[in-house]
Design a protein around this motif. Structure first.
Motif, PDB file in Angstrom:
ATOM      1  N   LEU A 112       6.130  -1.059  -3.426  1.00  0.00           N
ATOM      2  CA  LEU A 112       6.609  -0.948  -2.045  1.00  0.00           C
ATOM      3  C   LEU A 112       6.688   0.505  -1.591  1.00  0.00           C
ATOM      4  O   LEU A 112       6.393   0.806  -0.434  1.00  0.00           O
ATOM      5  N   ASN A 113       7.032   1.417  -2.484  1.00  0.00           N
ATOM      6  CA  ASN A 113       7.053   2.833  -2.109  1.00  0.00           C
ATOM      7  C   ASN A 113       5.659   3.338  -1.769  1.00  0.00           C
ATOM      8  O   ASN A 113       5.496   4.113  -0.828  1.00  0.00           O
ATOM      9  N   ILE A 114       4.668   2.886  -2.512  1.00  0.00           N
ATOM     10  CA  ILE A 114       3.286   3.277  -2.214  1.00  0.00           C
ATOM     11  C   ILE A 114       2.852   2.707  -0.878  1.00  0.00           C
ATOM     12  O   ILE A 114       2.293   3.411  -0.038  1.00  0.00           O
ATOM     13  N   VAL A 115       3.106   1.439  -0.666  1.00  0.00           N
ATOM     14  CA  VAL A 115       2.682   0.782   0.569  1.00  0.00           C
ATOM     15  C   VAL A 115       3.414   1.357   1.775  1.00  0.00           C
ATOM     16  O   VAL A 115       2.818   1.583   2.828  1.00  0.00           O
ATOM     17  N   LEU A 116       4.714   1.624   1.620  1.00  0.00           N
ATOM     18  CA  LEU A 116       5.482   2.137   2.744  1.00  0.00           C
ATOM     19  C   LEU A 116       5.099   3.570   3.101  1.00  0.00           C
ATOM     20  O   LEU A 116       5.400   4.044   4.196  1.00  0.00           O
ATOM     21  N   ALA A 117       4.414   4.255   2.200  1.00  0.00           N
ATOM     22  CA  ALA A 117       3.938   5.605   2.503  1.00  0.00           C
ATOM     23  C   ALA A 117       2.713   5.565   3.412  1.00  0.00           C
ATOM     24  O   ALA A 117       2.353   6.577   4.019  1.00  0.00           O
ATOM     25  N   LEU A 118       2.075   4.391   3.524  1.00  0.00           N
ATOM     26  CA  LEU A 118       0.912   4.248   4.395  1.00  0.00           C
ATOM     27  C   LEU A 118       1.340   4.191   5.858  1.00  0.00           C
ATOM     28  O   LEU A 118       2.459   3.798   6.153  1.00  0.00           O
ATOM     29  N   PRO A 119       0.465   4.539   6.778  1.00  0.00           N
ATOM     30  CA  PRO A 119       0.794   4.390   8.194  1.00  0.00           C
ATOM     31  C   PRO A 119       1.059   2.922   8.527  1.00  0.00           C
ATOM     32  O   PRO A 119       0.468   2.014   7.947  1.00  0.00           O
ATOM     33  N   PHE A 120       1.930   2.698   9.494  1.00  0.00           N
ATOM     34  CA  PHE A 120       2.362   1.339   9.836  1.00  0.00           C
ATOM     35  C   PHE A 120       1.206   0.448  10.254  1.00  0.00           C
ATOM     36  O   PHE A 120       1.197  -0.740   9.969  1.00  0.00           O
ATOM     37  N   LYS A 121       0.212   0.995  10.916  1.00  0.00           N
ATOM     38  CA  LYS A 121      -0.912   0.191  11.410  1.00  0.00           C
ATOM     39  C   LYS A 121      -1.739  -0.404  10.275  1.00  0.00           C
ATOM     40  O   LYS A 121      -2.436  -1.386  10.471  1.00  0.00           O
ATOM     41  N   THR A 122      -1.662   0.176   9.100  1.00  0.00           N
ATOM     42  CA  THR A 122      -2.472  -0.316   7.985  1.00  0.00           C
ATOM     43  C   THR A 122      -1.783  -1.413   7.181  1.00  0.00           C
ATOM     44  O   THR A 122      -2.375  -1.944   6.252  1.00  0.00           O
ATOM     45  N   TYR A 123      -0.544  -1.753   7.516  1.00  0.00           N
ATOM     46  CA  TYR A 123       0.155  -2.803   6.781  1.00  0.00           C
ATOM     47  C   TYR A 123      -0.551  -4.135   6.984  1.00  0.00           C
ATOM     48  O   TYR A 123      -0.772  -4.564   8.104  1.00  0.00           O
ATOM     49  N   PRO A 124      -0.850  -4.811   5.921  1.00  0.00           N
ATOM     50  CA  PRO A 124      -1.393  -6.166   6.077  1.00  0.00           C
ATOM     51  C   PRO A 124      -0.291  -7.109   6.564  1.00  0.00           C
ATOM     52  O   PRO A 124       0.898  -6.847   6.397  1.00  0.00           O
ATOM     53  N   GLN A 125      -0.707  -8.192   7.152  1.00  0.00           N
ATOM     54  CA  GLN A 125       0.249  -9.151   7.708  1.00  0.00           C
ATOM     55  C   GLN A 125       1.146  -9.753   6.619  1.00  0.00           C
ATOM     56  O   GLN A 125       2.333  -9.962   6.831  1.00  0.00           O
ATOM     57  N   TRP A 126       0.570 -10.004   5.437  1.00  0.00           N
ATOM     58  CA  TRP A 126       1.362 -10.594   4.364  1.00  0.00           C
ATOM     59  C   TRP A 126       2.478  -9.656   3.922  1.00  0.00           C
ATOM     60  O   TRP A 126       3.546 -10.095   3.518  1.00  0.00           O
ATOM     61  N   LEU A 127       2.234  -8.346   4.012  1.00  0.00           N
ATOM     62  CA  LEU A 127       3.259  -7.388   3.601  1.00  0.00           C
ATOM     63  C   LEU A 127       4.448  -7.429   4.557  1.00  0.00           C
ATOM     64  O   LEU A 127       5.601  -7.364   4.126  1.00  0.00           O
ATOM     65  N   GLU A 128       4.174  -7.557   5.820  1.00  0.00           N
ATOM     66  CA  GLU A 128       5.255  -7.655   6.798  1.00  0.00           C
ATOM     67  C   GLU A 128       6.112  -8.893   6.531  1.00  0.00           C
ATOM     68  O   GLU A 128       7.341  -8.829   6.550  1.00  0.00           O
ATOM     69  N   ARG A 129       5.457 -10.015   6.242  1.00  0.00           N
ATOM     70  CA  ARG A 129       6.205 -11.243   5.920  1.00  0.00           C
ATOM     71  C   ARG A 129       7.024 -11.051   4.641  1.00  0.00           C
ATOM     72  O   ARG A 129       8.165 -11.493   4.537  1.00  0.00           O
ATOM     73  N   TYR A 130       6.415 -10.382   3.654  1.00  0.00           N
ATOM     74  CA  TYR A 130       7.087 -10.152   2.377  1.00  0.00           C
ATOM     75  C   TYR A 130       8.326  -9.272   2.575  1.00  0.00           C
ATOM     76  O   TYR A 130       9.403  -9.573   2.046  1.00  0.00           O
ATOM     77  N   ILE A 131       8.173  -8.204   3.338  1.00  0.00           N
ATOM     78  CA  ILE A 131       9.302  -7.308   3.582  1.00  0.00           C
ATOM     79  C   ILE A 131      10.403  -8.040   4.331  1.00  0.00           C
ATOM     80  O   ILE A 131      11.599  -7.898   4.016  1.00  0.00           O
ATOM     81  N   ASN A 132      10.041  -8.858   5.312  1.00  0.00           N
ATOM     82  CA  ASN A 132      11.037  -9.637   6.050  1.00  0.00           C
ATOM     83  C   ASN A 132      11.763 -10.617   5.134  1.00  0.00           C
ATOM     84  O   ASN A 132      12.977 -10.799   5.228  1.00  0.00           O
ATOM     85  N   LYS A 133      11.020 -11.234   4.222  1.00  0.00           N
ATOM     86  CA  LYS A 133      11.610 -12.183   3.280  1.00  0.00           C
ATOM     87  C   LYS A 133      12.599 -11.475   2.360  1.00  0.00           C
ATOM     88  O   LYS A 133      13.718 -11.948   2.146  1.00  0.00           O
ATOM     89  N   ARG A 134      12.199 -10.332   1.812  1.00  0.00           N
ATOM     90  CA  ARG A 134      13.071  -9.594   0.902  1.00  0.00           C
ATOM     91  C   ARG A 134      14.316  -9.061   1.617  1.00  0.00           C
ATOM     92  O   ARG A 134      15.409  -9.041   1.052  1.00  0.00           O
ATOM     93  N   THR A 135      14.142  -8.646   2.867  1.00  0.00           N
ATOM     94  CA  THR A 135      15.279  -8.173   3.650  1.00  0.00           C
ATOM     95  C   THR A 135      16.269  -9.304   3.875  1.00  0.00           C
ATOM     96  O   THR A 135      17.485  -9.123   3.728  1.00  0.00           O
ATOM     97  N   ALA A 136      15.755 -10.487   4.214  1.00  0.00           N
ATOM     98  CA  ALA A 136      16.624 -11.644   4.413  1.00  0.00           C
ATOM     99  C   ALA A 136      17.353 -12.004   3.120  1.00  0.00           C
ATOM    100  O   ALA A 136      18.553 -12.317   3.139  1.00  0.00           O
TER     101      ALA A 136
END
Length: 81
Positions: free
Chosen positions: A24-48
């Protein structure tokens, strides 16, 4: 909180958490536009999940405080008698 029964499970759980943090630290270092859709769902799931765990721990803390107070009152009553 997760109760881990044996040493192997504890080591595996610790390793999994560290690998997840590194990924997650590696992925979060990337620009926001490059986040794949599955990563956004994953982050939302982990936050919940983290929010649910925080609420659960808060209730557990309140229940323990209430139990402590009941024991304290019981001890004070027995000391009076």
């Amino acid at each position: 909180m997760i109760n881990i029964k044996n040493k192997k499970e504890q080591i595996f759980h610790s390793l999994y958490n560290k690998l997840e943090d590194i990924f997650l630290n590696i992925v979060l270092a990337l620009p926001f536009k490059t986040y794949p859709q599955w990563l956004e769902r994953y982050i939302n799931k982990r936050t919940a999940e983290a929010k649910k765990e925080a609420v659960r721990l808060k209730w557990q803390k309140l229940e323990l405080a209430e139990a402590f107070n009941r024991l304290k009152e019981k001890n004070e009553k027995s000391a009076e008698n």
